[in-house]
Write a protein that holds these residues in place. Structure first.
Motif, PDB file in Angstrom:
ATOM      1  N   TRP A 265       0.805  -1.224   0.000  1.00 30.85           N
ATOM      2  CA  TRP A 265       0.000   0.000   0.000  1.00 30.85           C
ATOM      3  C   TRP A 265       0.844   1.283   0.000  1.00 30.85           C
ATOM      4  O   TRP A 265       0.527   2.213  -0.760  1.00 30.85           O
ATOM      5  CB  TRP A 265      -0.971   0.027   1.188  1.00 30.85           C
ATOM      6  CG  TRP A 265      -1.953   1.152   1.039  1.00 30.85           C
ATOM      7  CD1 TRP A 265      -3.119   1.142   0.355  1.00 30.85           C
ATOM      8  CD2 TRP A 265      -1.793   2.489   1.547  1.00 30.85           C
ATOM      9  NE1 TRP A 265      -3.717   2.383   0.394  1.00 30.85           N
ATOM     10  CE2 TRP A 265      -2.931   3.229   1.123  1.00 30.85           C
ATOM     11  CE3 TRP A 265      -0.821   3.123   2.315  1.00 30.85           C
ATOM     12  CZ2 TRP A 265      -3.104   4.575   1.452  1.00 30.85           C
ATOM     13  CZ3 TRP A 265      -1.000   4.472   2.628  1.00 30.85           C
ATOM     14  CH2 TRP A 265      -2.126   5.183   2.201  1.00 30.85           C
ATOM     15  N   ALA A 269       0.513   4.178  -2.771  1.00 33.81           N
ATOM     16  CA  ALA A 269       0.256   5.589  -2.446  1.00 33.81           C
ATOM     17  C   ALA A 269       1.219   6.499  -3.206  1.00 33.81           C
ATOM     18  O   ALA A 269       0.820   7.545  -3.740  1.00 33.81           O
ATOM     19  CB  ALA A 269       0.382   5.808  -0.942  1.00 33.81           C
ATOM     20  N   SER A 272       0.243   6.633  -6.800  1.00 33.54           N
ATOM     21  CA  SER A 272      -0.980   7.434  -6.943  1.00 33.54           C
ATOM     22  C   SER A 272      -0.681   8.925  -6.880  1.00 33.54           C
ATOM     23  O   SER A 272      -1.281   9.724  -7.614  1.00 33.54           O
ATOM     24  CB  SER A 272      -1.989   7.053  -5.854  1.00 33.54           C
ATOM     25  OG  SER A 272      -2.344   5.685  -5.945  1.00 33.54           O
ATOM     26  N   LEU A 374      -6.409   2.262  -4.420  1.00 32.11           N
ATOM     27  CA  LEU A 374      -5.935   2.843  -3.158  1.00 32.11           C
ATOM     28  C   LEU A 374      -6.661   2.293  -1.939  1.00 32.11           C
ATOM     29  O   LEU A 374      -6.061   2.139  -0.870  1.00 32.11           O
ATOM     30  CB  LEU A 374      -6.088   4.364  -3.194  1.00 32.11           C
ATOM     31  CG  LEU A 374      -4.892   5.171  -3.702  1.00 32.11           C
ATOM     32  CD1 LEU A 374      -5.227   6.643  -3.732  1.00 32.11           C
ATOM     33  CD2 LEU A 374      -3.652   4.923  -2.855  1.00 32.11           C
ATOM     34  N   ALA A 378      -5.756  -0.315   2.326  1.00 31.55           N
ATOM     35  CA  ALA A 378      -5.444   0.975   2.956  1.00 31.55           C
ATOM     36  C   ALA A 378      -5.414   0.835   4.478  1.00 31.55           C
ATOM     37  O   ALA A 378      -6.247   0.135   5.059  1.00 31.55           O
ATOM     38  CB  ALA A 378      -6.481   2.019   2.555  1.00 31.55           C
ATOM     39  N   LEU A 386      -9.713   8.801   3.410  1.00 32.38           N
ATOM     40  CA  LEU A 386      -9.301   8.604   2.020  1.00 32.38           C
ATOM     41  C   LEU A 386     -10.516   8.310   1.137  1.00 32.38           C
ATOM     42  O   LEU A 386     -10.657   8.878   0.040  1.00 32.38           O
ATOM     43  CB  LEU A 386      -8.294   7.456   1.936  1.00 32.38           C
ATOM     44  CG  LEU A 386      -7.764   7.093   0.552  1.00 32.38           C
ATOM     45  CD1 LEU A 386      -7.054   8.285  -0.086  1.00 32.38           C
ATOM     46  CD2 LEU A 386      -6.815   5.891   0.633  1.00 32.38           C
ATOM     47  N   LYS A 415      -3.155  14.650  -2.007  1.00 26.96           N
ATOM     48  CA  LYS A 415      -1.704  14.507  -1.978  1.00 26.96           C
ATOM     49  C   LYS A 415      -1.168  14.620  -0.552  1.00 26.96           C
ATOM     50  O   LYS A 415      -0.296  13.831  -0.136  1.00 26.96           O
ATOM     51  CB  LYS A 415      -1.047  15.564  -2.871  1.00 26.96           C
ATOM     52  CG  LYS A 415      -1.190  15.295  -4.350  1.00 26.96           C
ATOM     53  CD  LYS A 415      -0.627  16.436  -5.193  1.00 26.96           C
ATOM     54  CE  LYS A 415       0.836  16.680  -4.917  1.00 26.96           C
ATOM     55  NZ  LYS A 415       1.383  17.779  -5.740  1.00 26.96           N
ATOM     56  N   LEU A 418      -1.920  11.406   1.522  1.00 25.11           N
ATOM     57  CA  LEU A 418      -1.079  10.271   1.145  1.00 25.11           C
ATOM     58  C   LEU A 418       0.368  10.478   1.575  1.00 25.11           C
ATOM     59  O   LEU A 418       1.004   9.573   2.121  1.00 25.11           O
ATOM     60  CB  LEU A 418      -1.161  10.047  -0.371  1.00 25.11           C
ATOM     61  CG  LEU A 418      -2.542   9.613  -0.907  1.00 25.11           C
ATOM     62  CD1 LEU A 418      -2.542   9.587  -2.427  1.00 25.11           C
ATOM     63  CD2 LEU A 418      -2.930   8.244  -0.356  1.00 25.11           C
ATOM     64  N   LYS A 421       1.027   9.968   5.271  1.00 25.96           N
ATOM     65  CA  LYS A 421       1.026   8.568   5.707  1.00 25.96           C
ATOM     66  C   LYS A 421       2.315   7.837   5.330  1.00 25.96           C
ATOM     67  O   LYS A 421       2.753   6.926   6.024  1.00 25.96           O
ATOM     68  CB  LYS A 421      -0.186   7.835   5.105  1.00 25.96           C
ATOM     69  CG  LYS A 421      -0.409   6.428   5.660  1.00 25.96           C
ATOM     70  CD  LYS A 421      -0.656   6.462   7.154  1.00 25.96           C
ATOM     71  CE  LYS A 421      -0.756   5.068   7.748  1.00 25.96           C
ATOM     72  NZ  LYS A 421      -0.882   5.094   9.212  1.00 25.96           N
TER      73      LYS A 421
END
Length: 429
Positions: A265, A269, A272, A374, A378, A386, A415, A418, A421
């Motif tokens: 993940w 991210a 993405s 995504l 997650a 999200l 943005k 993500l 995280k």
């Protein structure tokens, strides 16, 4: 009496066994014949499909013939046609008129793309006509000066990307690419190659975004054949299956299967974020706005550092070009006003012409492509937020220009969420 019948019973039993054996034998022969017939048909269909999709030798022969006759020239011509240091490898074509091959050019791994006219289907017994050339390479004509060619490029780009202040800079970029041998001059064969390439959306985008990390580098060209940097991992997600298996899998289970074959993940991210940055690059960029008319996993990939890369930019088109085409397109309903898979406008029923403004911005289409990607796997502490932001993003309507503030807010929020995280992990580097 019973004893008298007994010999007849024994006499009839072999006849029954023989008939039974013949039936089984015939059944076996029938199914064997059927299996051979079906297998032969499958092989024929696959071979026919392959011969239409994979015609690299035709493409190379056509290009090299024109190079040897001095009609075209480019940075890849000598390697392809004389030195044999540019090799066409595995066929990656999905359409007959767009030939795509993995390639090796010296120590560089690349992808060769060549434009060809689609192969028509003929009935048995009809004579096959000669293939029409996709690009005749008849412009510019002999005697055209560099200044005249520069003017041709300027007019063409103005029609493609619209009137803007940086148009002269874009012309300069095109001319620098056209000068294949970097001698400060543009020969007629080089100009013809550059002009043919300028008709292609993917080549134009490669020039426009050549300093951005999300577009593979243009390594070289010869005529309208060009070599792009290879993207190691493509498509963005999913698994390739034999078509006989593919047709039996429903769309829902197939989407679930595709999601199994994805990176971790945090890496998803980062990939993405790359797609969201690409949306920024093509929206009101230095050289105009572009519309993403097919935002699907098949058009994107990523490298070893999990940076997103565009693998197929044919359907990323200048907004000005799209609007002009839509103004001229007749329609009876909104369904008629569609370009590619994702660029849609409405139908003006008073004029029976499509309206020019796209009904969904690039960001909404990108979020639609990223939603399942995504949300699958997650982390629980960001999943709810999200999901909320992705659905708000998907719901965007109208052109991005009309809702620029909301567009920018949602893009930045996604943005930030993500990056927050994954910024402390090794996957962000």
């Amino acid at each position: 009496m019973a004893r008298g019948l007994l010999p007849w019973v024994w006499l009839r039993k072999p006849i029954y066994i023989q008939a039974r054996f013949s039936y089984i034998h015939m059944k076996y022969l029938f199914f064997s014949w059927l299996a051979v017939f079906v297998g032969s048909w499958v092989v024929y269909v696959e071979y026919s499909s392959y011969t239409e999709l994979c015609r690299g030798h035709e493409c190379k022969n056509s290009i090299c013939d024109k190079y040897r006759r001095g009609i075209i020239d480019g940075s890849a011509c000598s390697s392809l046609c004389e030195k044999d240091t540019l090799y066409l490898g595995k066929c990656l074509s999905v359409k007959p008129n767009n030939q795509v091959y993995s390639s090796i050019w010296g120590d560089l791994d690349g992808v060769v793309k060549c434009q060809m006219e689609e192969v028509p289907h003929y009935d048995l017994g009809t004579e096959i006509e000669p293939r029409k050339e996709a690009a005749p390479f008849d412009k510019p004509t002999k005697g055209t000066s560099v200044e005249k060619f520069k003017e041709m490029v300027l007019i063409h780009l103005k029609a493609k990307v619209g009137e803007q202040a940086n148009l002269s800079d874009l012309v300069g970029l095109v001319l620098s690419v056209a000068d294949a041998n970097k001698d400060g001059q543009i020969s007629l064969p080089e100009a013809r190659s550059a002009w043919a390439l300028l008709q292609l959306n993917e080549f134009l985008l490669a020039v426009v975004l050549q300093d951005r990390e999300h577009t593979p580098k243009l390594l070289g060209f010869c005529g309208d054949l060009y070599v792009m940097e290879k993207v190691p991992y493509a498509p963005l997600y999913g698994i390739s299956l034999p078509w006989l298996v593919e047709v039996w899998i429903p769309a829902g289970p197939r989407r679930s299967m595709d999601q199994w074959f994805t990176p971790s993940w945090p890496r998803k991210a980062k990939i993405s974020i790359g797609l969201l940055e690409l949306v920024e690059d093509v929206f009101h960029g230095t050289f105009g706005s572009f519309l993403m008319c097919d935002v699907s996993a098949a058009g994107f990939g990523y490298n070893e550092r999990h940076d997103l890369k565009v693998t197929d930019a044919r359907n990323i088109i200048p907004e000005a070009t799209f609007q002009e085409a839509m103004r001229e397109k007749p329609c009876e309903a909104d369904e008629d006003c569609l370009h590619g898979a994702d660029c849609r406008t409405s139908c003006d029923l008073t004029k029976h012409r499509c309206t020019p403004e796209a009904s969904r911005p690039n960001l909404a289409k990108a979020c639609g492509a990223l939603k399942d990607y995504l949300l699958q796997g997650a982390p629980s502490d960001v999943r709810e937020e999200l999901e909320k932001q992705l659905y708000a993003c998907i719901a965007l309507k109208g052109s991005a220009e009309q809702m620029e503030m909301e567009h920018s807010l949602i893009l930045n929020n996604l943005k930030t969420l993500l990056w927050k995280k994954i910024s402390h992990t090794k996957d962000s580097k």
